[in-house]
Scaffold this motif. Structure first.
Motif, PDB file in Angstrom:
ATOM      1  N   LEU A  16      21.057  36.269  39.459  1.00 21.63           N
ATOM      2  CA  LEU A  16      20.923  35.694  41.167  1.00 21.63           C
ATOM      3  C   LEU A  16      21.865  34.738  41.484  1.00 21.63           C
ATOM      4  CD1 LEU A  16      17.425  34.253  40.508  1.00 21.63           C
ATOM      5  CD2 LEU A  16      17.793  36.138  41.255  1.00 21.63           C
ATOM      6  N   HIS A  17      22.951  34.435  39.882  1.00 20.40           N
ATOM      7  CA  HIS A  17      23.495  33.953  40.446  1.00 20.40           C
ATOM      8  C   HIS A  17      25.083  35.083  39.638  1.00 20.40           C
ATOM      9  CE1 HIS A  17      26.112  29.455  39.781  1.00 20.40           C
ATOM     10  NE2 HIS A  17      27.209  30.813  39.962  1.00 20.40           N
ATOM     11  N   LEU A  18      26.467  35.220  40.671  1.00 25.05           N
ATOM     12  CA  LEU A  18      26.780  36.716  40.372  1.00 25.05           C
ATOM     13  C   LEU A  18      27.777  36.639  41.440  1.00 25.05           C
ATOM     14  CD1 LEU A  18      27.781  39.255  41.020  1.00 25.05           C
ATOM     15  CD2 LEU A  18      28.426  38.918  38.583  1.00 25.05           C
ATOM     16  N   HIS A  19      29.230  36.040  40.990  1.00 26.33           N
ATOM     17  CA  HIS A  19      30.363  36.289  42.321  1.00 26.33           C
ATOM     18  C   HIS A  19      30.910  37.644  42.003  1.00 26.33           C
ATOM     19  CE1 HIS A  19      30.218  31.948  42.613  1.00 26.33           C
ATOM     20  NE2 HIS A  19      30.106  31.834  41.591  1.00 26.33           N
ATOM     21  N   ILE A  20      30.437  38.219  43.676  1.00 28.25           N
ATOM     22  CA  ILE A  20      31.416  39.686  43.100  1.00 28.25           C
ATOM     23  C   ILE A  20      32.504  40.146  43.015  1.00 28.25           C
ATOM     24  CG2 ILE A  20      31.655  40.697  45.463  1.00 28.25           C
ATOM     25  CD1 ILE A  20      30.169  42.869  43.305  1.00 28.25           C
ATOM     26  N   GLU A  21      33.168  39.006  43.461  1.00 24.82           N
ATOM     27  CA  GLU A  21      34.819  39.475  42.695  1.00 24.82           C
ATOM     28  C   GLU A  21      35.444  38.473  41.407  1.00 24.82           C
ATOM     29  OE1 GLU A  21      34.200  37.294  45.377  1.00 24.82           O
ATOM     30  OE2 GLU A  21      35.092  37.450  47.189  1.00 24.82           O
ATOM     31  N   GLY A  22      34.037  38.195  40.780  1.00 26.01           N
ATOM     32  CA  GLY A  22      33.851  37.728  39.387  1.00 26.01           C
ATOM     33  C   GLY A  22      33.515  38.890  38.496  1.00 26.01           C
ATOM     34  N   ILE A  88      25.827  46.777  35.884  1.00 27.42           N
ATOM     35  CA  ILE A  88      24.787  46.150  35.444  1.00 27.42           C
ATOM     36  C   ILE A  88      23.135  47.617  35.183  1.00 27.42           C
ATOM     37  CG2 ILE A  88      24.993  44.009  36.350  1.00 27.42           C
ATOM     38  CD1 ILE A  88      23.573  44.735  38.710  1.00 27.42           C
ATOM     39  N   HIS A  89      23.354  48.229  36.270  1.00 27.86           N
ATOM     40  CA  HIS A  89      22.172  49.320  35.550  1.00 27.86           C
ATOM     41  C   HIS A  89      21.952  49.842  34.183  1.00 27.86           C
ATOM     42  CE1 HIS A  89      19.793  52.344  36.926  1.00 27.86           C
ATOM     43  NE2 HIS A  89      20.342  53.595  36.569  1.00 27.86           N
ATOM     44  N   LYS A  90      23.091  49.737  33.169  1.00 27.90           N
ATOM     45  CA  LYS A  90      23.737  50.408  32.464  1.00 27.90           C
ATOM     46  C   LYS A  90      22.315  49.069  30.912  1.00 27.90           C
ATOM     47  CE  LYS A  90      27.193  53.647  31.923  1.00 27.90           C
ATOM     48  NZ  LYS A  90      28.017  52.483  32.517  1.00 27.90           N
ATOM     49  N   GLN A  91      22.383  47.722  31.887  1.00 24.48           N
ATOM     50  CA  GLN A  91      21.812  46.308  31.265  1.00 24.48           C
ATOM     51  C   GLN A  91      20.493  46.038  31.666  1.00 24.48           C
ATOM     52  OE1 GLN A  91      24.595  43.338  30.391  1.00 24.48           O
ATOM     53  NE2 GLN A  91      25.942  44.435  29.419  1.00 24.48           N
ATOM     54  N   ASN A  92      20.014  47.233  32.035  1.00 24.24           N
ATOM     55  CA  ASN A  92      18.771  46.984  32.676  1.00 24.24           C
ATOM     56  C   ASN A  92      18.538  45.970  34.111  1.00 24.24           C
ATOM     57  OD1 ASN A  92      17.059  49.536  32.103  1.00 24.24           O
ATOM     58  ND2 ASN A  92      17.590  48.664  30.353  1.00 24.24           N
ATOM     59  N   VAL A  93      19.177  45.863  34.542  1.00 22.56           N
ATOM     60  CA  VAL A  93      19.235  44.472  35.620  1.00 22.56           C
ATOM     61  C   VAL A  93      18.372  44.730  37.268  1.00 22.56           C
ATOM     62  CG1 VAL A  93      20.018  42.845  37.086  1.00 22.56           C
ATOM     63  CG2 VAL A  93      21.150  43.076  35.253  1.00 22.56           C
ATOM     64  N   VAL A  94      17.696  45.146  36.855  1.00 27.64           N
ATOM     65  CA  VAL A  94      16.704  45.763  38.205  1.00 27.64           C
ATOM     66  C   VAL A  94      17.003  45.132  40.308  1.00 27.64           C
ATOM     67  CG1 VAL A  94      15.459  46.999  37.402  1.00 27.64           C
ATOM     68  CG2 VAL A  94      14.501  45.294  37.805  1.00 27.64           C
ATOM     69  N   HIS A  95      17.339  43.885  39.539  1.00 25.09           N
ATOM     70  CA  HIS A  95      17.783  43.482  41.077  1.00 25.09           C
ATOM     71  C   HIS A  95      18.822  42.035  41.060  1.00 25.09           C
ATOM     72  CE1 HIS A  95      16.034  41.603  44.973  1.00 25.09           C
ATOM     73  NE2 HIS A  95      16.632  40.210  44.213  1.00 25.09           N
ATOM     74  N   THR A  96      19.373  41.898  41.951  1.00 28.21           N
ATOM     75  CA  THR A  96      20.632  41.337  41.777  1.00 28.21           C
ATOM     76  C   THR A  96      20.747  40.851  43.172  1.00 28.21           C
ATOM     77  OG1 THR A  96      22.716  41.081  40.714  1.00 28.21           O
ATOM     78  CG2 THR A  96      22.815  43.017  41.988  1.00 28.21           C
ATOM     79  N   GLU A  97      21.536  39.366  43.547  1.00 28.68           N
ATOM     80  CA  GLU A  97      21.308  38.664  44.394  1.00 28.68           C
ATOM     81  C   GLU A  97      22.817  38.377  44.246  1.00 28.68           C
ATOM     82  OE1 GLU A  97      17.783  36.114  45.503  1.00 28.68           O
ATOM     83  OE2 GLU A  97      16.847  37.724  44.768  1.00 28.68           O
ATOM     84  N   ILE A  98      23.551  38.596  45.097  1.00 28.73           N
ATOM     85  CA  ILE A  98      25.217  38.287  44.753  1.00 28.73           C
ATOM     86  C   ILE A  98      25.788  37.323  45.312  1.00 28.73           C
ATOM     87  CG2 ILE A  98      25.732  40.861  43.789  1.00 28.73           C
ATOM     88  CD1 ILE A  98      27.080  41.638  45.791  1.00 28.73           C
ATOM     89  N   PHE A  99      27.087  36.361  45.473  1.00 28.28           N
ATOM     90  CA  PHE A  99      27.508  36.027  45.945  1.00 28.28           C
ATOM     91  C   PHE A  99      29.127  37.012  46.856  1.00 28.28           C
ATOM     92  CE2 PHE A  99      25.848  32.380  43.521  1.00 28.28           C
ATOM     93  CZ  PHE A  99      25.768  31.618  44.655  1.00 28.28           C
ATOM     94  N   PHE A 100      29.502  36.722  48.229  1.00 31.36           N
ATOM     95  CA  PHE A 100      30.929  37.138  47.993  1.00 31.36           C
ATOM     96  C   PHE A 100      31.429  35.859  48.816  1.00 31.36           C
ATOM     97  CE2 PHE A 100      31.293  38.413  52.684  1.00 31.36           C
ATOM     98  CZ  PHE A 100      30.196  38.231  53.161  1.00 31.36           C
ATOM     99  N   ASP A 101      32.641  35.597  48.588  1.00 26.91           N
ATOM    100  CA  ASP A 101      33.361  34.158  49.119  1.00 26.91           C
ATOM    101  C   ASP A 101      34.615  34.587  50.331  1.00 26.91           C
ATOM    102  OD1 ASP A 101      32.932  32.753  46.983  1.00 26.91           O
ATOM    103  OD2 ASP A 101      34.400  32.888  45.901  1.00 26.91           O
ATOM    104  N   PRO A 102      34.250  35.276  51.866  1.00 26.46           N
ATOM    105  CA  PRO A 102      34.827  35.966  52.849  1.00 26.46           C
ATOM    106  C   PRO A 102      36.223  34.927  53.340  1.00 26.46           C
ATOM    107  CG  PRO A 102      32.472  35.063  53.966  1.00 26.46           C
ATOM    108  CD  PRO A 102      32.761  34.842  51.784  1.00 26.46           C
ATOM    109  N   GLN A 103      36.598  33.883  52.686  1.00 33.78           N
ATOM    110  CA  GLN A 103      37.614  32.682  53.377  1.00 33.78           C
ATOM    111  C   GLN A 103      38.403  33.277  51.931  1.00 33.78           C
ATOM    112  OE1 GLN A 103      35.590  30.236  52.783  1.00 33.78           O
ATOM    113  NE2 GLN A 103      36.214  28.484  54.007  1.00 33.78           N
ATOM    114  N   THR A 104      38.034  33.845  50.974  1.00 38.14           N
ATOM    115  CA  THR A 104      38.998  34.540  49.716  1.00 38.14           C
ATOM    116  C   THR A 104      40.086  35.069  50.500  1.00 38.14           C
ATOM    117  OG1 THR A 104      38.019  33.700  47.806  1.00 38.14           O
ATOM    118  CG2 THR A 104      39.650  34.869  47.451  1.00 38.14           C
TER     119      THR A 104
END
Ligand code: HPA
Ligand code: ZN
Length: 337
Positions: A16-22, A88-104
């Protein structure tokens, strides 16, 4: 401990807390820099890893924004997101809610459309090919002006169906949630959910502001709530989810050692806490590494780990039925392992 590690690896998880740029791994950064003919200040992967030593949030952010500079085309954003999903598929994460930072990206002349189309296309493919459900959160950079956030909200309008929520990240101290009260009000009026990073480096007061002024549905990080008993009582009462990021906290010196991480105490006090990776390419681990390191440092039991995994789904924005189904899946897994 191996037993616990295997237990964690097989557990179905929500992030639930993942910055795609990160999630931008050095190998992919080199590849994309090369094809876009952009110079990066590193010669080798080892040099990159050497640079990833941070004393605080700002030192990390400076490197994180520099890394994002090589992302130019829709394919770059697609490849970035796809790499994260396969990981994350290999880690059995089945749902993800990701951030993106458009202004960057828009501040460098990359169009909002390029950014969101690449990310969204990969997320759709991930759902179809890997079975990973997703939510996209647009995060405003708090070191920039509220006016810039308003402009970003305007740019998002044609893509409203792809964006569930708005968030607030970047340099926390000196940029309180109150700075963004008006733009969050507009986002709420437009039916976005709201979240905010608060209480990572900033004081408990920022969490109060995020709750009262930004009307958040979840608080990102929130470690510092433990300084304020009245705040803890409120967060418990409202079952306000906190998206904690243990390895991030360690790498950014929010905690001196993982054995000092407050997550176990927070659970004991009845807070709805979850484990997440934040910026896995920079902080040395995705979901499983975060769970494993935390379990090891705090000697968490399978029971506690199961609660954390259930909390991830509980605090997610999955439709109620899917949410309950996933929680049931976690319980069944626990019963059989
Ligand atoms: N905090 C604030 N801003 C961020 C973070 C974080 O942990 N990661 C990416 N941007
Ligand atoms: Zn974050």
């Amino acid at each position: 401990m191996t037993d616990i590690n295997q237990f964690i690896e097989g557990l179905p998880k929500a992030e639930l807390h993942l910055h795609i740029e990160g999630s931008f791994e050095p190998e992919l950064m080199f590849e994309i820099a090369k094809r876009n003919r952009i110079e990066i200040p590193f010669g080798t992967i080892e040099e990159v890893k050497e640079a990833y030593k941070f004393n605080n949030l700002q030192e990390f952010l400076d490197i994180y924004y520099a890394g994002a500079n090589v992302l130019i085309t829709e394919k770059d954003f697609y490849d970035l997101t796809w790499a994260y999903l396969t990981k994350i598929h290999k880690q059995n994460v089945v749902h993800t809610e990701i951030f993106f930072d458009p202004q960057t990206h828009t501040d460098r002349g990359v169009s909002f459309d390029t950014v969101i189309t690449g990310i969204h296309r990969a997320l759709v493919d991930g759902k179809e090919r890997l079975g990973i459900s997703f939510v996209l959160i647009m995060s405003f950079l708090r070191h920039l002006s509220e006016e810039s956030a308003f402009e970003t909200l305007k740019q998002a309008a044609p893509y409203k169906d792809w964006i569930e929520a708005v968030g607030l990240d970047s340099s926390e101290v000196g940029n309180p949630p109150s700075k963004f009260e008006s733009v969050f009000k507009k986002a709420l009026d437009e039916n976005y959910l709201t979240v905010a990073h608060a209480g990572e480096e900033g004081p408990a007061e920022y969490i109060w502001e995020a709750l009262d002024l930004l009307k958040i549905t979840r608080n990102d990080h929130g470690n510092r709530c433990m300084d304020d008993d009245r705040l803890v009582a409120r967060l418990v009462d409202e079952q306000m989810p906190l998206t904690l990021c243990p390895l991030s906290n360690l790498e950014l010196k929010v905690v001196p050692d993982l054995r000092d991480h407050p997550i176990a105490k927070m659970m004991e006090r009845g807070l709805l806490v979850t484990i997440n990776s934040d910026d896995p390419a920079y902080f040395g681990g995705y979901m499983n590494e975060n769970y494993i390191a935390t379990a090891e440092a705090l000697e968490l039991t399978k029971d506690q780990i199961t609660t954390l995994a259930k909390n991830g789904f509980k605090a997610s924005w999955l439709p109620e039925e899917e949410k309950n189904q996933r929680i049931e899946e976690v319980e069944t897994y626990y019963q059989h392992n």
